[in-house]
Design a protein around this motif. Structure first.
Motif, PDB file in Angstrom:
ATOM      1  N   SER A  81      -2.659 -14.546  26.152  1.00  0.00           N
ATOM      2  CA  SER A  81      -3.641 -13.902  27.027  1.00  0.00           C
ATOM      3  C   SER A  81      -4.821 -13.337  26.268  1.00  0.00           C
ATOM      4  CB  SER A  81      -2.964 -12.788  27.839  1.00  0.00           C
ATOM      5  OG  SER A  81      -2.632 -11.687  27.009  1.00  0.00           O
ATOM      6  N   ARG A  87      -7.607 -17.018  26.627  1.00  0.00           N
ATOM      7  CA  ARG A  87      -7.851 -16.026  27.674  1.00  0.00           C
ATOM      8  C   ARG A  87      -9.212 -16.295  28.325  1.00  0.00           C
ATOM      9  NH1 ARG A  87     -11.829 -12.918  26.116  1.00  0.00           N
ATOM     10  NH2 ARG A  87     -12.116 -12.294  23.929  1.00  0.00           N
ATOM     11  N   PRO A  88      -9.437 -15.719  29.521  1.00  0.00           N
ATOM     12  CA  PRO A  88     -10.738 -15.914  30.167  1.00  0.00           C
ATOM     13  C   PRO A  88     -11.877 -15.308  29.343  1.00  0.00           C
ATOM     14  CG  PRO A  88      -9.104 -15.118  31.743  1.00  0.00           C
ATOM     15  CD  PRO A  88      -8.478 -15.001  30.377  1.00  0.00           C
ATOM     16  N   ARG A  90     -14.856 -12.991  29.224  1.00  0.00           N
ATOM     17  CA  ARG A  90     -15.207 -11.806  30.012  1.00  0.00           C
ATOM     18  C   ARG A  90     -16.689 -11.494  29.829  1.00  0.00           C
ATOM     19  NH1 ARG A  90     -10.546  -9.652  27.067  1.00  0.00           N
ATOM     20  NH2 ARG A  90      -8.658 -10.103  28.249  1.00  0.00           N
ATOM     21  N   ASP A  92     -20.187  -9.381  31.430  1.00  0.00           N
ATOM     22  CA  ASP A  92     -20.689  -8.280  32.251  1.00  0.00           C
ATOM     23  C   ASP A  92     -22.026  -8.650  32.881  1.00  0.00           C
ATOM     24  OD1 ASP A  92     -21.539  -5.625  33.143  1.00  0.00           O
ATOM     25  OD2 ASP A  92     -22.690  -5.529  31.280  1.00  0.00           O
ATOM     26  N   HIS A 108     -20.382 -21.641  35.734  1.00  0.00           N
ATOM     27  CA  HIS A 108     -19.066 -22.005  36.267  1.00  0.00           C
ATOM     28  C   HIS A 108     -19.104 -23.385  36.929  1.00  0.00           C
ATOM     29  CE1 HIS A 108     -15.087 -21.624  37.917  1.00  0.00           C
ATOM     30  NE2 HIS A 108     -15.538 -21.705  39.153  1.00  0.00           N
ATOM     31  N   GLU A 115     -12.088 -20.551  32.154  1.00  0.00           N
ATOM     32  CA  GLU A 115     -11.721 -19.381  32.950  1.00  0.00           C
ATOM     33  C   GLU A 115     -12.694 -18.244  32.673  1.00  0.00           C
ATOM     34  OE1 GLU A 115      -7.562 -18.272  33.761  1.00  0.00           O
ATOM     35  OE2 GLU A 115      -7.082 -19.672  32.142  1.00  0.00           O
ATOM     36  N   ASP A 117     -13.814 -14.058  33.619  1.00  0.00           N
ATOM     37  CA  ASP A 117     -13.695 -12.743  34.234  1.00  0.00           C
ATOM     38  C   ASP A 117     -15.091 -12.150  34.249  1.00  0.00           C
ATOM     39  OD1 ASP A 117     -11.010 -12.740  34.737  1.00  0.00           O
ATOM     40  OD2 ASP A 117     -10.451 -11.658  32.910  1.00  0.00           O
ATOM     41  N   VAL A 119     -17.338  -8.945  35.145  1.00  0.00           N
ATOM     42  CA  VAL A 119     -17.216  -7.514  35.418  1.00  0.00           C
ATOM     43  C   VAL A 119     -18.604  -6.928  35.585  1.00  0.00           C
ATOM     44  CG1 VAL A 119     -15.074  -7.400  34.094  1.00  0.00           C
ATOM     45  CG2 VAL A 119     -17.237  -6.875  32.959  1.00  0.00           C
ATOM     46  N   ILE A 136     -15.053  -6.821  26.492  1.00  0.00           N
ATOM     47  CA  ILE A 136     -15.800  -7.920  27.101  1.00  0.00           C
ATOM     48  C   ILE A 136     -16.365  -8.778  25.970  1.00  0.00           C
ATOM     49  CG2 ILE A 136     -16.399  -6.645  29.192  1.00  0.00           C
ATOM     50  CD1 ILE A 136     -19.211  -6.264  28.057  1.00  0.00           C
TER      51      ILE A 136
END
Length: 311
Positions: A81, A87-88, A90, A92, A108, A115, A117, A119, A136
């Motif tokens: 993870s 892991r994705p 991340r 902002d 995307h 993947e 994320d 935020v 991040i």
């Protein structure tokens, strides 16, 4: 609980012999014995008994085996993870309807296998802290502000200059204009309750006001974009600024107008920030995508503050 001891227990259970398990794990048979003995002391039970052909699980060992395998699976998932590339990514963005969010939607679509994320952090200080801690991988910001340089370990690249538009209601004096110059805005009330002193966008609009003699009012509580649009639609004396790529929807009866601003065109400078030692492979893919697709900064006839991208 010692995961290496658990891993050794599973290896012995599957091999049926301490010696073979030692070979499979590339350790000595003595090390296998010590690990199993330590695990048995920790659990307070015997896990193996000696058999003619090696070692057999006790009743307690049989009961523990499926849980031991699950512990190892959980450990592997936990490591995966946070492993770069597993892991994705991340990232902002300031707001879900912003140009930054649009850039990430485009990324995307181009790379659906990566993947993500996404935020939303409010202040640039919080974003920089999150980048440096690894919380991040990247952040979209207008780089810096007067007297607040970025830390040396933060890299950035300017990826999009977003033109500002004037948003008016149908009864505003400029509602019928196909475009307006910055000089024509002098004397008009521009209402932007979302401006927060000390933020990079606050510094941007302070310089815009100082450079062109505009009147920007940030008075009143910020009830969000819907309340702002309602007020602009109903108040002929007020207008507001909006980024060209900001996605907002309002009732048809509002009759709002989005009017380009020119001569020069004020543009909001979006940059991507990241830590120079971040190894996530998708970060390099994101940077390459933005370099290939985002609008070129510093186009002729545009304006940004002097402090943007200071080095």
């Amino acid at each position: 609980m010692d995961l290496e001891a658990v891993r050794t227990f599973v290896a012995v259970a599957e091999a049926g012999q301490f010696q073979k398990a030692a070979a499979d794990l590339s350790i000595t048979q003595q090390a296998v014995s010590k690990r199993i003995a330590a695990l048995e002391r920790s659990l307070g039970v015997r896990l193996f008994t000696r058999a003619p052909r090696g070692s057999e699980l006790t009743i307690d060992g049989q009961a523990f085996l499926p849980h031991a395998r699950e512990l190892l699976r959980i450990a592997e998932r936990s490591v995966a993870s946070v492993r770069p590339g597993r892991r994705p990514l991340r990232v902002d963005v300031i707001a879900s309807r912003s140009a930054q969010s649009g850039l990430m939607r485009g990324f995307h679509r181009a790379y659906p296998e990566i993947e993500l994320d996404v935020v939303m952090l409010f202040e640039i200080e919080a974003a920089v802290t999150a980048i440096r801690s690894g919380a991040i991988d990247a952040s979209f910001r207008a780089v810096g502000a007067p007297g607040r340089p970025l830390p040396e370990d933060i890299e950035y690249v300017r990826v999009l200059d977003e033109p500002l538009q004037l948003l008016t209601g149908p009864a505003h004096a400029l509602a019928g204009a196909r475009s307006v110059t910055v000089a024509q805005l002098a004397g008009h009330r521009i209402w932007m309750p979302g401006i927060v002193p000390g933020t990079e966008w606050g510094a941007y609009y302070d310089d815009l006001v100082a450079g062109f003699g505009l009147t920007i009012e940030a008075t009143g509580p910020n009830f969000g974009s819907d309340a702002l649009l309602d007020t602009i639609a109903d108040t002929p004396a007020l207008a507001t600024f909006m980024g060209e790529h900001t996605r907002l929807i309002w009732p048809a009866g509002h009759g709002l107008r989005r009017i380009p601003v020119t001569d020069p065109a004020p543009v909001y400078p979006h940059s991507l920030l990241w830590h120079r030692d971040n190894p996530h492979p998708a970060l390099a893919t994101l940077r390459a995508h933005l370099a290939a697709t985002a609008a070129r900064p510093d186009a002729a006839g545009t304006w940004t503050p002097d402090w943007v991208n200071p080095h």
